[in-house]
Enzyme design. Structure first.
Site, PDB file in Angstrom:
ATOM      1  CG  HIS A 107      -0.236  -0.105   2.513  1.00 11.75           C
ATOM      2  ND1 HIS A 107       0.165  -1.311   3.025  1.00 11.75           N
ATOM      3  CD2 HIS A 107       0.161   0.831   3.418  1.00 11.75           C
ATOM      4  CE1 HIS A 107       0.769  -1.123   4.194  1.00 11.75           C
ATOM      5  NE2 HIS A 107       0.794   0.181   4.446  1.00 11.75           N
ATOM      6  CG  HIS A 109       1.039   5.498   4.132  1.00 11.52           C
ATOM      7  ND1 HIS A 109       0.251   5.373   5.255  1.00 11.52           N
ATOM      8  CD2 HIS A 109       1.804   4.383   4.095  1.00 11.52           C
ATOM      9  CE1 HIS A 109       0.548   4.244   5.880  1.00 11.52           C
ATOM     10  NE2 HIS A 109       1.486   3.625   5.196  1.00 11.52           N
TER      11      HIS A 109
HETATM   12  P1  AMP Z   1       1.834   0.581   7.311  1.00 13.42           P
HETATM   13  O1  AMP Z   1       2.194   0.814   8.751  1.00 13.42           O
HETATM   14  O2  AMP Z   1       2.667   1.320   6.322  1.00 13.42           O
HETATM   15  O3  AMP Z   1       1.748  -0.885   7.057  1.00 13.42           O
HETATM   16  O4  AMP Z   1       0.408   1.233   7.112  1.00 13.42           O
HETATM   17  C1  AMP Z   1      -0.767   0.626   7.485  1.00 13.42           C
HETATM   18  C2  AMP Z   1      -1.742   1.727   7.675  1.00 13.42           C
HETATM   19  O5  AMP Z   1      -3.023   1.164   7.701  1.00 13.42           O
HETATM   20  C3  AMP Z   1      -1.571   2.520   8.972  1.00 13.42           C
HETATM   21  O6  AMP Z   1      -1.379   3.885   8.669  1.00 13.42           O
HETATM   22  C4  AMP Z   1      -2.864   2.279   9.723  1.00 13.42           C
HETATM   23  O7  AMP Z   1      -3.307   3.424  10.382  1.00 13.42           O
HETATM   24  C5  AMP Z   1      -3.800   1.886   8.612  1.00 13.42           C
HETATM   25  N1  AMP Z   1      -4.899   1.000   8.975  1.00 13.42           N
HETATM   26  C6  AMP Z   1      -4.879  -0.058   9.792  1.00 13.42           C
HETATM   27  N2  AMP Z   1      -6.094  -0.653   9.822  1.00 13.42           N
HETATM   28  C7  AMP Z   1      -6.886   0.051   8.986  1.00 13.42           C
HETATM   29  C8  AMP Z   1      -8.250  -0.053   8.585  1.00 13.42           C
HETATM   30  N3  AMP Z   1      -9.057  -1.013   9.053  1.00 13.42           N
HETATM   31  N4  AMP Z   1      -8.739   0.855   7.704  1.00 13.42           N
HETATM   32  C9  AMP Z   1      -7.945   1.848   7.237  1.00 13.42           C
HETATM   33  N5  AMP Z   1      -6.650   2.000   7.576  1.00 13.42           N
HETATM   34  C10 AMP Z   1      -6.123   1.120   8.440  1.00 13.42           C
END
Ligand code: AMP
Length: 145
Positions: A107, A109
């Site tokens: 993903h 950001h």
């Molecule tokens: P990463 O730490 O780069 O793997 O990013 C994962 C991101 O997903 C973090 O910024 C979390 O805040 C976000 N996240 C976790 N669970 C959810 C969810 N159910 N819906 C939307 N974002 C989420």
């Protein structure tokens, strides 16, 4: 989780893609899904993920899927800019737990930035209000072109 390992289709983004978990959706096409981050580092923090992928990180992804993903990132980033008028955009992507990755489905950001407003800490902010995220998602979606 290190860079080595296997894709777990029980991860939260896989559940969102299958409709098993909720998300404030911003944009979707054949290749990508964009939705609001529930622990935003700034107002309008949006995530873009490939829809047909079992890559945990950028290193594992097919080049063609990466091309579609980053086309989606650019499209959504332009809409975030048009909707929220930030002064800048921080675009990040983490590979492996040690780098800060917490969800192991590739993903990207998109984080809007405003002059004088420090970036919230990754993974340490509070959960956003679901209604506010829905409103933001609609505002950004309205600017997709
Ligand atoms: P990463 O730490 O780069 O793997 O990013 C994962 C991101 O997903 C973090 O910024 C979390 O805040 C976000 N996240 C976790 N669970 C959810 C969810 N159910 N819906 C939307 N974002 C989420």
């Amino acid at each position: 989780m290190s860079l080595d390992g296997t894709y777990d289709d029980g991860n939260i983004f896989a559940k969102i893609l299958r409709g098993e978990a909720p998300a404030a959706k911003v944009f979707e096409d054949d290749h990508v899904l964009a939705f609001m981050d529930v622990f935003p580092q700034a107002k309008g923090h949006t995530l873009v993920i490939p829809k047909h992928s079992s890559a945990r990180n950028l290193l594992e992804e097919e080049p063609q899927t990466l091309a579609h993903l980053f086309q989606g990132v650019q499209r959504v980033a332009r809409a975030v800019r048009a909707a929220l008028r930030p002064d800048g955009l921080t675009i990040t992507q983490f590979n492996g737990a040690v780098s800060g990755q917490t969800v192991f489905h590739l993903h990207v950001h998109i984080i809007p930035r405003w002059d004088g407003v420090p970036l919230g800490r990754h993974g340490e902010g509070g959960m956003a209000d679901a209604g506010e995220l829905k409103t933001l998602a609609a505002e950004i979606a309205a600017k997709i072109s």
